[in-house]
Structures are given as C-alpha cells and as structure tokens.
Design a protein around this motif. Structure first.
Motif, PDB file in Angstrom:
ATOM      1  N   ARG A 297       0.834  -1.200   0.000  1.00  8.75           N
ATOM      2  CA  ARG A 297       0.000   0.000   0.000  1.00  8.75           C
ATOM      3  C   ARG A 297       0.874   1.258   0.000  1.00  8.75           C
ATOM      4  NH1 ARG A 297      -1.494   2.919   4.552  1.00  8.75           N
ATOM      5  NH2 ARG A 297      -3.203   4.391   4.239  1.00  8.75           N
TER       6      ARG A 297
ATOM      7  N   LEU B 282     -13.718   2.688  14.199  1.00  7.39           N
ATOM      8  CA  LEU B 282     -14.125   4.078  14.377  1.00  7.39           C
ATOM      9  C   LEU B 282     -12.948   5.032  14.157  1.00  7.39           C
ATOM     10  CD1 LEU B 282     -16.682   5.629  15.127  1.00  7.39           C
ATOM     11  CD2 LEU B 282     -15.917   5.627  17.490  1.00  7.39           C
TER      12      LEU B 282
ATOM     13  N   TYR C 101       7.857   9.870  11.668  1.00  5.09           N
ATOM     14  CA  TYR C 101       7.698   9.068  12.892  1.00  5.09           C
ATOM     15  C   TYR C 101       6.219   8.872  13.220  1.00  5.09           C
ATOM     16  CZ  TYR C 101       7.331   7.705  17.732  1.00  5.09           C
ATOM     17  OH  TYR C 101       6.986   7.030  18.871  1.00  5.09           O
ATOM     18  N   LEU C 102       5.875   7.626  13.464  1.00  8.25           N
ATOM     19  CA  LEU C 102       4.540   7.318  13.981  1.00  8.25           C
ATOM     20  C   LEU C 102       4.726   6.258  15.061  1.00  8.25           C
ATOM     21  CD1 LEU C 102       2.171   6.890  10.890  1.00  8.25           C
ATOM     22  CD2 LEU C 102       2.422   8.871  12.353  1.00  8.25           C
ATOM     23  N   ASN C 103       3.942   6.368  16.103  1.00  5.08           N
ATOM     24  CA  ASN C 103       4.017   5.345  17.163  1.00  5.08           C
ATOM     25  C   ASN C 103       3.762   3.955  16.593  1.00  5.08           C
ATOM     26  OD1 ASN C 103       4.398   6.794  19.789  1.00  5.08           O
ATOM     27  ND2 ASN C 103       2.686   7.946  18.945  1.00  5.08           N
ATOM     28  N   HIS C 104       2.898   3.905  15.578  1.00  3.79           N
ATOM     29  CA  HIS C 104       2.566   2.603  14.985  1.00  3.79           C
ATOM     30  C   HIS C 104       3.801   1.947  14.386  1.00  3.79           C
ATOM     31  CE1 HIS C 104      -1.222   5.073  14.001  1.00  3.79           C
ATOM     32  NE2 HIS C 104      -1.106   4.847  15.273  1.00  3.79           N
ATOM     33  N   TYR C 105       4.602   2.754  13.705  1.00  6.46           N
ATOM     34  CA  TYR C 105       5.798   2.197  13.076  1.00  6.46           C
ATOM     35  C   TYR C 105       6.781   1.731  14.150  1.00  6.46           C
ATOM     36  CZ  TYR C 105       4.155   4.445   8.770  1.00  6.46           C
ATOM     37  OH  TYR C 105       3.432   4.850   7.683  1.00  6.46           O
TER      38      TYR C 105
ATOM     39  N   PRO D  23      -6.969   9.657   9.511  1.00  6.07           N
ATOM     40  CA  PRO D  23      -6.167   9.013   8.454  1.00  6.07           C
ATOM     41  C   PRO D  23      -5.063   8.160   9.058  1.00  6.07           C
ATOM     42  CG  PRO D  23      -5.450  11.271   8.745  1.00  6.07           C
ATOM     43  CD  PRO D  23      -6.561  11.043   9.723  1.00  6.07           C
ATOM     44  N   ILE D  24      -5.385   6.967   9.560  1.00  9.84           N
ATOM     45  CA  ILE D  24      -4.341   6.179  10.201  1.00  9.84           C
ATOM     46  C   ILE D  24      -4.047   4.888   9.472  1.00  9.84           C
ATOM     47  CG2 ILE D  24      -4.384   7.142  12.514  1.00  9.84           C
ATOM     48  CD1 ILE D  24      -6.442   5.221  13.286  1.00  9.84           C
ATOM     49  N   GLY D  25      -4.422   4.829   8.198  1.00 10.58           N
ATOM     50  CA  GLY D  25      -3.950   3.748   7.345  1.00 10.58           C
ATOM     51  C   GLY D  25      -4.273   2.351   7.842  1.00 10.58           C
ATOM     52  N   MET D  26      -3.262   1.485   7.819  1.00  8.53           N
ATOM     53  CA  MET D  26      -3.447   0.068   8.111  1.00  8.53           C
ATOM     54  C   MET D  26      -3.478  -0.238   9.607  1.00  8.53           C
ATOM     55  SD  MET D  26      -3.546  -1.813   5.327  1.00  8.53           S
ATOM     56  CE  MET D  26      -2.967  -3.435   5.834  1.00  8.53           C
TER      57      MET D  26
ATOM     58  N   VAL E 102     -12.327   5.361  10.544  1.00  2.91           N
ATOM     59  CA  VAL E 102     -13.284   6.205   9.831  1.00  2.91           C
ATOM     60  C   VAL E 102     -12.976   7.681  10.091  1.00  2.91           C
ATOM     61  CG1 VAL E 102     -15.711   6.867   9.719  1.00  2.91           C
ATOM     62  CG2 VAL E 102     -15.083   4.458   9.845  1.00  2.91           C
TER      63      VAL E 102
ATOM     64  N   VAL F 287      -0.377   8.859  21.677  1.00  4.27           N
ATOM     65  CA  VAL F 287      -1.036   8.765  20.375  1.00  4.27           C
ATOM     66  C   VAL F 287      -2.204   9.741  20.310  1.00  4.27           C
ATOM     67  CG1 VAL F 287      -2.096   7.178  18.755  1.00  4.27           C
ATOM     68  CG2 VAL F 287      -0.450   6.332  20.404  1.00  4.27           C
ATOM     69  N   MET F 288      -2.247  10.535  19.258  1.00  8.73           N
ATOM     70  CA  MET F 288      -3.367  11.446  18.985  1.00  8.73           C
ATOM     71  C   MET F 288      -3.664  12.368  20.149  1.00  8.73           C
ATOM     72  SD  MET F 288      -5.811   9.450  16.503  1.00  8.73           S
ATOM     73  CE  MET F 288      -5.567  10.804  15.391  1.00  8.73           C
TER      74      MET F 288
END
Lengths: 373, 454
Positions: free
Chosen positions: B35, B243, B110-114, B249-252, B246, B342-343
C-alpha cells in the motif's frame, strides 16, 4: 459497564453504515455550519462575478489594444493604458482563486509573473520571431508585467513609445507581440469563466468533503498561499530584500510604471480581506465565510476571537501600506524601513492564518496525505 | 520466587496462537508495504526530499536515492517469508533490520505505529514463531512442534498491554479530559461522515469520545485477558479501531491492532483458524499434529530470559523519561516519542529562519520550500530537535555558498490544542551555537499555560 457496552454497540451501528469514501457529501443539519451554503456564496457571489468582471475588462483591454495597433497615436495609447490599469486591478480580485480550471492551466503564472523578461521579449522581436506564449518557459514574457513593459518601458518617453509601434524598425514585431499578449489574457480568462459557468461551479459547490481534496480545504490553502506568497512576499518582501539581504527594486510589480505599484498592492490586500469576510463581489451582501466559520467553531471551542484578531491585523497592514508612497520602487530605494514595517504587519497575519486559522479549521497545510498517528 | 520463575519458564502451551500471529503479522506487513508503495509514498517521502531529519545518534541512516525501493523490496520479501514461515529466523531478522532502517531514515514520518512494528518484530526474533504451521516445520519435521513455552505468547500479550495502558495513561491530562482537546478540533471537521457528521459537532460527543477513549485504552488489555469479558472486549477492539479508521487518516494500523488482539484468545480459536487456512489452501493440517514440545536448552533459556527482561524493562521505563525534563512535555516534546502518546495533540507551527552575517549584520530570510517538502516543513515547525537540526543544515549550506560569519536565528510560533499561537524558540539565540543532546533545551520559550496530569 453495561452502559459502556451499550454505547459501544450503538456507536458500532453508526460505524457499520459508514464508509470512508472521501467524496461523499451531506446536507448539514440545523446546528452544524453549512459548508455547502458557504461554497455557494463563494462561487455565486464572489468568484464567478469577479471572473465575469475580469473577462469584461480584459475584453475591453484587448479591443483598445487592437485600436492602438491599428493606429498608434497618443489618444489610443492613453485609452489603452487606462484599460490596462483597470484590467490589472481587476486581476487582483481573482488572483486568489487559483483553483479548478485556473489551477489546471496555471493561470496566475501566465498572467502575472514578474519581473518580466524584457531582454527575451526584445530579442524575439528583433529576430523577427513570433513568440509561443503557450510554452511554460514563456511565462516571464507575457501577461500584465509584459504589458507594463510594452506600454511604459520600451522607450524613455511617450512619444518614443508611440514611435516604437508606428515608425520604429521593429514596429510590426512590437505590434504583433503586444496583440498576442493582450489576446492571451482575454482568452485564458474566458476559458476559465466558461468552465465555471458550465460545470466547475457545480462540482466546486458539491465538493463539501472534509478531505484535502474538498473545496473548503483547497480554497483555504489557495487563500493562504495567495496572502503569504503573492501579497506578502511578491509585492513587498522580495523587493524589500527580506529573502536576499539586498533590496531588489527590479522585482517590484509594475516596474516600468512604479507609481501604479501601491494601488495593485492595496487592491489585492483588500480583495483578500473581503474574501475572508465573505463580502460579495458587488459589495452588496455578506455571506458565510472563513470569518463566520471561525466564529462557529469558536462557539464550540470557546477560545479567543480569532476572526477579529485576523480582521484587525488586515486593518493594521492596510494602515501601514497607507503610509507608503504610491511609488513602491522609490520606497524600496529610499525608505525601505517603511516597506519592512508593512511586511512585518502582514507577516503577523500569516501566523494567524496559517497556524491559528488552519488549526481551528483542522485543515492541513500540506498536500501529502500520509498516515497519522 | 526464583523457583516460581523457573517453573513459569517451563510451562508449555499450544503453538497455534503464535503461528496464527506470525501469519497475520506477515500478511499485514506485506499489505502495508504494498500500500505504501502503491500510494507513491516511497518516492514522495524518501526519494524526492533533498534533506532528511535524523534521529540523534542515527545520522548515518539515510535514504539511498532510487535504491531506497530496494530496502522496501527486502522488507516486503521478508514479510512474505514471515507469513509463510520460510527460513523464519532469517526473515524476521531481515524484516526487523530493513523496517527499522526505513523508520530511521527520516524522523519526519515518525509514527508510534511504526515504532510498535519495529519493537514487535525485534521481540519476534526471539520467539519460535515458525515451530508450528510453517514452511520450515513442513520441510523439516524435526524442527516442528505443537507445543511451545507459554512465555512466548505472554510476551506478545505483555507488549500489546503496555502499548494500550501507556496510551491510556498519557490521556490522563487536563487537555484531554477537561477540555476534550484535541478531539474538539478534530471531530467537528469530520462533518461529512454520513450520519455521524452532525453528531460530531456536539460538545458532549467530544467529551464522551475523550473519556471513552481513555477508559478503553486503560482497560482493554485486562478485559481481553479475563475470559468472561474476552468476547465483548474483542468486539470493543473492532468497534474502537474501525471508528478511529473512519475518523482519522491512520492507514493500516487499526487492522493490524485488530488482528494482533487475537493473540489473547484461547488456542481453540487459532486451531480453528488454521483449519480454515488449511482447507482454503489445501494444506495437510494433520502433518503439523506431532504432539512434540519445544524445550529450549538451559543456556538458551537464560539468554532469552536476559533479553526479554532487558527489553521489557526498557519498554516500561522509557515512556517516563519525560519526567527528567523540567518543562511542559507537550510544548517542548522532550521525551515525547517512543512513549505511546497517540493522537494527544493538535500542534501547528510556523518557523522563519534568518541568516545573519555576524560582522556586517546583513540578514535575509530562508524560503523553507527551497529545502523541505511541505510535510517536512510542517513537522519541523513545532518540534525543537527538528528546528535545531535544520538550522545547522542551513548554516553549513550557506557557508558552502560563500556566506561569511553565518549565524542562524529562527522566528517561530506554535499553537497547541486550540490555544492561540505564541512565540516558540528564542529569536535571539544563534542556533549554530547549540549542539543537539539530551539535556533540556533552554532555547525553547516558556509555555504560557499549564497542562495538568501525567
């Protein structure tokens, strides 16, 4: 715990019916701000009337260009200059709206890239070449800055200017080029207006999406870029040497008729402010706008009255610009500190618009839609 | 106590949950990379920019121009190998290295997800995730097991619990709970979501989402661990993450968290999943039913214990490092990253750099778009370490161009969680005189407000 679960269940019912389709639109309820109404007001009462008006003045400009080409005399030059000034001022009212068809063709770049490349223009003429104004590389050799050169800069005084078009060695070349430039301004703006009148207007108004491709988001970005790059930097900052360390008088807008430069600046600042306020083009009504949108969001957030701060800053900039001489070229060379004061005042508004307003609207400055946290 | 611990490390459990986790992890990573690639983000984020922001100590990690695609290709191939369990030990190691390299190339992204993916893949290097239902186990029955040590499952559960609980703790602050910020800014802007749009304009909804989000983060690991609430909890996981997908914009990431949460289920569920996979792909599930138990040698066991204890100690303490800094965390961001925050903030800034000749006092401003992409400029404008690094870059750039006695100043403004923008970096400080380090950054101007809480 039970309520907790119940809420999640009810939320999930909402979610199941949701898609993350960006292009969907809704009609807003009673309590929500009606973005569609705002877009309608922008399109029908500001943008389309401004373009209609500009097409009229560029048509007039083209007609008097033809008259002057046929009969290059003083009376026709005076008339042409008058129509040119009217059209250039009117251009300042549409320069903000580099969106849709205007963005596709790069309208602003073709119509108002300055300083104009006078050397390239004269070279083409003296080599008996016909310019191809459709080339992106020819942007600095057409539009209003080129007209500025043709009408004020090709010779030292009015008589010699008229001679250039009547008895000069390259009279035919000058006439051809001048005619092409004015015709192209008319053609491009007519093209854009037709597009707005045919289908773009409806697309624009219907595109109430909150994504970065939504009309509100795009025009907010265009509006701020216009203020930051084209008013603050282009008309004041760059000539005043803010970015290079040295004053650059040759980069002033309307360089060959510098006494006209402040009028262009004032007109453009005023257009920006009127758009922020949602004042209709004919100045008869005020509709939904960034101002009222910010007020609506502020009623949720209960923060500072941002729209008033922004409007006050517009007034401050207008008064600082009011102190300037009509001839900004002279100001840059002799009183540059006054130019810098005007720049600083607009800079303060860039901060309010770019940080505070965009944060309040939750619009991002960049167009790269990567993932967030 | 020690006996208890030793006893714990000898406990065994079904290998199916870890196998399913490995398959889902590999699948999700492959999809994410495809993606990312398909969106053109490799080019946009790592090839086109002229300048990249480095993590302190990792300045040597840079994109490799057009060969950056190659790193992504390596990560993709290793992710697929992880999914099918082919040469797992090597593929997970290579995935960890390539993925982490990608994340270190530019801290703008940088993202916490990564970060979560990076440390999770590090942890998985030490887990026998290919012992069951993998190509490795299929080809080499001697290395195939149906039971593995119990701590292998627990370690993943623990890591996920840390992520959730710390994300919940970070929400215990006055902006989030008492002001409903930043949701009060973000939710109204989602006016065009069908049905929810008008709902999202209501103040009580902003508060409701804030409080529920906090409660969800703090409680979900326990609700997942506790058998009677597990099903409801998993349902909540789905609702919550869908949710957020929706709304933001947090992708996968939501999908990654949803499938990861299956690690909390009983092995029964995972065996069922493996049966379905076997049916669809016509694999003999029977071949993996060998009733063997994987037992690590005591030498290997103590090595693993050491690594795990060290790893989780770091994970537990790293997010608290902000306490060592005197000023408001959200404002200075000293100790903000790698802490599951996060956020939490809506932060935006504007930074105008001024190059001054110290001798002649001649000065000019920098056009940031000459050096940075809009996305980089946005991230740089409100993070002090970015501002400092960029200032040093500008300094050496203009010195190379022949400017003399260069000093670099910045005039910057930042707005945080709906507060009005205020000056951010001391405009009288020549940033070239300051070296990046972990000591508190004194060139950040004070924050004229207070955010109470953790």
């Amino acid at each position: 715990m039970k309520k907790f679960i119940l809420l999640f269940v009810s939320l999930s019912l909402f979610v199941v019916s949701c898609s993350d389709d960006d292009s969907s639109s809704t009609t807003a309820g009673d309590d929500a701000f009606d973005r569609k109404e705002m877009l309608t007001h922008w399109a029908d009462h500001i943008i389309v009337p401004a373009y209609t008006n500009f097409v009229a003045s560029s048509t007039t400009l083209d007609a008097s260009t033809q008259t002057f080409i046929e009969t290059p005399n003083e009376a026709n030059l005076v008339q042409l200059r008058e129509d040119y000034q009217k059209a250039y001022l009117d251009f300042q009212t549409i320069s903000i709206f580099e969106i849709g068809p205007a963005e596709t063709i790069g309208f602003r770049g073709f119509v108002n890239t300055y300083p104009t490349n006078a050397t390239a223009i004269t070279q083409l003429i003296e080599n008996y070449e016909t310019p191809n104004l459709e080339l992106p590389s020819s942007r600095a050799a057409q539009g209003f800055p080129a007209l500025d050169y043709f009408l004020y800069g090709v010779a030292d005084n009015d008589n010699s200017i008229i001679e250039t078009y009547s008895t000069g060695n390259f009279a035919n070349g000058y006439k051809t080029y001048l005619g092409l430039v004015s015709k192209r301004i008319k053609d491009l703006s007519t093209l854009i207006l037709n597009d707005w009148n045919n289908e773009y207007r409806d697309n624009f108004v219907a595109n109430t999406s909150s994504s970065s491709t939504g009309s509100v988001d795009m025009l907010a970005n265009d509006f701020i870029i216009h203020f930051e790059k084209f008013i603050r930097s282009g008309k004041v900052g760059i000539p005043a040497g803010v970015f290079s360390g040295n004053v650059e008088p040759q980069t002033i807008e309307s360089y060959y008729q510098p006494s006209f430069s402040k009028s262009l600046l004032e007109k453009s600042l005023n257009s920006s402010k009127n758009f922020f306020k949602g004042l209709s083009f004919d100045q008869s009504t005020t509709g939904l706008s960034f101002e009222s949108y910010l007020d609506y969001l502020n009623s949720i957030k209960e923060g500072e009255d941002l729209s008033t701060l922004i409007l006050n800053q517009y007034e401050d900039s207008a008064s600082k610009i009011g102190l300037l001489n009509d001839n900004l070229l002279q100001e840059v060379e002799n009183n540059n500190s006054k130019m810098l004061t005007a720049y600083d005042s607009m800079q303060a508004n860039v901060i309010l618009l770019k940080i505070d307003m965009l944060q309040a609207l939750s619009i991002s400055v960049d167009y790269v839609d990567t993932d967030g946290d | 106590m020690l006996i208890k611990i030793k006893h714990y490390f000898k406990k065994n459990t079904d290998a199916a949950p870890l196998a399913v986790f490995r398959i889902f992890f590999g699948l999700m990573m492959s999809l994410s990379i495809v993606r990312f690639w398909a969106n053109g983000w490799i080019d946009k984020l790592y090839v086109q920019p002229k300048f990249f922001f480095s993590y302190y100590g990792f300045e040597w990690v840079k994109p490799l121009g057009i060969y950056t695609y190659f790193i992504f290709l390596i990560a993709l191939i290793s992710a697929i190998a992880i999914m099918i369990g082919y040469r797992y030990k090597w593929s997970i190691l290579i995935f960890f290295l390539s993925f982490t390299y990608i994340e270190l190339m530019d801290k703008t992204t940088y993202l916490n997800h990564y970060y979560f993916i990076s440390i999770l893949s590090f942890l998985m290097i030490f887990l026998p995730a290919s012992a069951h239902y993998s190509i490795d186990a299929y080809l080499n029955p001697r290395k195939a097991y149906q039971k593995i040590p119990k701590w292998c499952i627990h370690s993943i559960q623990l890591l996920m619990s840390i992520v959730y609980v710390y994300a919940g703790l970070a929400k215990l602050n006055s902006d989030w709970l008492l002001e409903a910020m930043p949701l009060k800014i973000w939710l109204p802007s989602k006016y065009d979501i069908p049905l929810l749009g008008d709902f999202l304009q209501q103040t009580w909804v902003h508060y409701g989402f804030s409080w529920l989000g906090m409660m969800y983060d703090l409680s979900i690991p326990f609700l997942l661990l506790y058998r009677p609430t597990r099903k409801v909890a998993f349902f909540m996981v789905i609702v919550f993450h869908v949710l957020t997908r929706v709304l933001f914009p947090i992708g996968m990431f939501p999908f990654i968290m949803i499938v990861s949460a299956t690690i909390f289920f009983d092995a029964k569920v995972h065996r069922q999943i493996l049966k379905i996979i076997s049916k669809v792909f016509k694999i003999s599930y029977h071949r993996f039913q060998n009733h063997k138990t994987l037992v690590f040698s005591s030498k290997k066991n103590s090595l693993l214990t050491f690594v795990l204890v060290l790893f989780f100690t770091i994970q537990l303490f790293l997010p608290w490092r902000y306490l060592a800094y005197p000023n408001e965390l959200f404002w200075t961001e000293e100790g903000f990253r790698f802490s599951w925050r996060v956020m939490l903030m809506e932060k935006a800034g504007y930074a105008q750099f001024k190059i001054v000749d110290a001798q002649t006092q001649k000065r000019f401003y920098v056009d940031n778009s000459d050096f940075l992409t809009p996305y980089q400029e946005k991230q740089m404008s409100f993070q002090p370490d970015f501002i400092l690094e960029y200032a040093h870059f500008l300094g050496s750039h203009f010195e190379k161009q022949g400017h003399k006695n260069v000093e670099v100043y910045v005039e910057s403004y930042v707005a945080l969680n709906g507060r009005r923008s205020q000056p951010y970096i001391d405009p009288t400080v020549d940033l070239l005189q300051i070296k990046e380090s972990f000591i508190p950054k004194t060139f950040i101007l004070p924050f004229y407000d207070q955010i109470k809480g953790l």
